[in-house]
Scaffold this active site. Structure first.
Site, PDB file in Angstrom:
ATOM      1  CG  HIS A   1     -12.388 -59.266  29.654  1.00 36.21           C
ATOM      2  ND1 HIS A   1     -12.925 -60.697  29.875  1.00 36.21           N
ATOM      3  CD2 HIS A   1     -13.298 -58.883  30.086  1.00 36.21           C
ATOM      4  CE1 HIS A   1     -14.141 -60.809  29.647  1.00 36.21           C
ATOM      5  NE2 HIS A   1     -14.172 -59.208  29.847  1.00 36.21           N
TER       6      HIS A   1
ATOM      7  CG  HIS B   1      -7.761 -62.677  31.705  1.00 35.20           C
ATOM      8  ND1 HIS B   1      -8.406 -63.198  32.248  1.00 35.20           N
ATOM      9  CD2 HIS B   1      -8.729 -61.963  30.516  1.00 35.20           C
ATOM     10  CE1 HIS B   1      -9.329 -63.526  31.756  1.00 35.20           C
ATOM     11  NE2 HIS B   1     -10.212 -63.343  31.596  1.00 35.20           N
TER      12      HIS B   1
ATOM     13  CG  HIS C   1     -10.987 -59.810  33.649  1.00 28.61           C
ATOM     14  ND1 HIS C   1     -13.029 -58.784  34.009  1.00 28.61           N
ATOM     15  CD2 HIS C   1     -11.079 -60.939  34.175  1.00 28.61           C
ATOM     16  CE1 HIS C   1     -13.632 -60.333  33.412  1.00 28.61           C
ATOM     17  NE2 HIS C   1     -12.324 -61.182  32.648  1.00 28.61           N
TER      18      HIS C   1
ATOM     19  CG  HIS D   1     -15.961 -56.612  35.104  1.00 26.47           C
ATOM     20  ND1 HIS D   1     -14.738 -57.512  33.868  1.00 26.47           N
ATOM     21  CD2 HIS D   1     -17.408 -57.068  33.530  1.00 26.47           C
ATOM     22  CE1 HIS D   1     -15.345 -57.129  32.601  1.00 26.47           C
ATOM     23  NE2 HIS D   1     -16.650 -57.476  32.512  1.00 26.47           N
TER      24      HIS D   1
ATOM     25  CG  HIS E   1     -11.351 -55.536  36.711  1.00 22.84           C
ATOM     26  ND1 HIS E   1     -12.427 -56.824  35.790  1.00 22.84           N
ATOM     27  CD2 HIS E   1     -11.922 -55.384  37.709  1.00 22.84           C
ATOM     28  CE1 HIS E   1     -13.470 -57.202  37.304  1.00 22.84           C
ATOM     29  NE2 HIS E   1     -13.376 -56.626  38.558  1.00 22.84           N
TER      30      HIS E   1
ATOM     31  CG  ASP F   1     -13.387 -54.842  32.877  1.00 22.93           C
ATOM     32  OD1 ASP F   1     -12.770 -56.372  32.885  1.00 22.93           O
ATOM     33  OD2 ASP F   1     -13.320 -54.385  33.942  1.00 22.93           O
TER      34      ASP F   1
ATOM     35  CG  HIS G   1     -13.277 -64.646  27.940  1.00 25.64           C
ATOM     36  ND1 HIS G   1     -13.616 -65.374  29.083  1.00 25.64           N
ATOM     37  CD2 HIS G   1     -13.404 -63.849  28.190  1.00 25.64           C
ATOM     38  CE1 HIS G   1     -13.073 -65.118  29.741  1.00 25.64           C
ATOM     39  NE2 HIS G   1     -12.194 -63.477  29.547  1.00 25.64           N
TER      40      HIS G   1
ATOM     41  NE  ARG H   1     -10.334 -67.209  31.991  1.00 24.84           N
ATOM     42  CZ  ARG H   1      -9.211 -66.974  32.973  1.00 24.84           C
ATOM     43  NH1 ARG H   1      -7.916 -67.213  32.971  1.00 24.84           N
ATOM     44  NH2 ARG H   1      -9.702 -66.462  33.939  1.00 24.84           N
TER      45      ARG H   1
HETATM   46 CU   LIG Z   1     -11.376 -62.694  30.219  1.00 25.85          CU
HETATM   47 ZN   LIG Z   2     -13.056 -57.463  34.532  1.00 27.93          ZN
END
Ligand SMILES: [Cu+2]
Ligand SMILES: [Zn+2]
Ligand SMILES: *[C@@H]1O[C@H](CO)[C@@H](O)[C@H](O)[C@H]1NC(C)=O
Length: 183
Positions: A77, A79, A94, A102, A111, A114, A151, A174
């Site tokens: 993602h 962030h 995110h 999400h 998002h 995403d 992740h 993370r």
């Molecule tokens: Cu993330």
């Molecule tokens: Zn997201």
């Protein structure tokens, strides 16, 4: 009649707003806008890589590779913040400028950050080859100065009953991250 006029006026506003946010970048130097991030693991995992972003028309091509994860899929993602002073968690949630849930990269309700899952092979190599229609490198919602995060678990795209599903895809901790910088 009044309703019709109001409808037309708001439709015109919507179209104007849409045109504005998807306006192709007016770049003064030649060539497309580009950006790059180097991912490292502040928590000491042996996971690292590079990601480049190239804006072409209203799409952004995302390329690169990351080494170090066991074979499998892991959430990937953008962030919100470009802050990794306290590790990857400092980068916030995110990137979600439109206040959506999400989701999967192909969903309407997702998002901006995403980007789905990154697949790693048996050699611990994850190849990034994404074309995205919401990420931009210009304007208020540019991802430059924000953070890409890899992740510990797969992203469920908001499609499970897990309480975090519609917030984070329940992708776990993370592992690696890097701030996106302009080229
Ligand atoms: Cu993330
Ligand atoms: Zn997201
Ligand atoms: C990232 O790019 C740098 C050069 O810009 C290179 O030295 C390094 O090996 C790359 N890392 C990976 C994991 O590809």
């Amino acid at each position: 009649m009044m309703y019709q006029m109001m409808f037309l006026a708001s439709a015109a506003l919507l179209v104007a707003g849409h045109d504005h946010t998807h306006e192709p970048s007016t770049r003064t130097e030649g060539g497309p806008r580009r950006a790059v991030a180097r991912l490292t693991s502040p928590d000491g995992h042996d996971v690292h890589g590079n990601v480049t972003f190239t804006e072409e028309g209203d799409k952004v091509h995302i390329h690169g590779h990351i080494y170090g994860m066991p074979e499998g899929e892991y959430g990937f993602h953008v962030h919100e913040l470009g802050d990794i002073t306290g590790g990857c968690t400092s980068a916030g949630g995110h990137f979600n400028p439109h206040n959506k849930d999400h989701g999967h990269p192909d969903d309407e309700n997702r998002h901006v950050g995403d980007l789905g899952n990154l697949e790693f092979n048996t050699e611990k190599l994850g190849e990034i080859d994404i074309v995205d229609r919401l990420i931009t490198l210009h304007g208020d919602h540019s991802v430059i100065g924000r953070t890409v995060v890899l992740h510990a678990m797969p992203d469920d795209f908001g499609r499970t009953d897990h309480p975090d599903s519609k917030k984070t895809g329940n992708a776990g901790g993370r592992i690696a991250c890097g701030v996106i910088g302009r080229l």
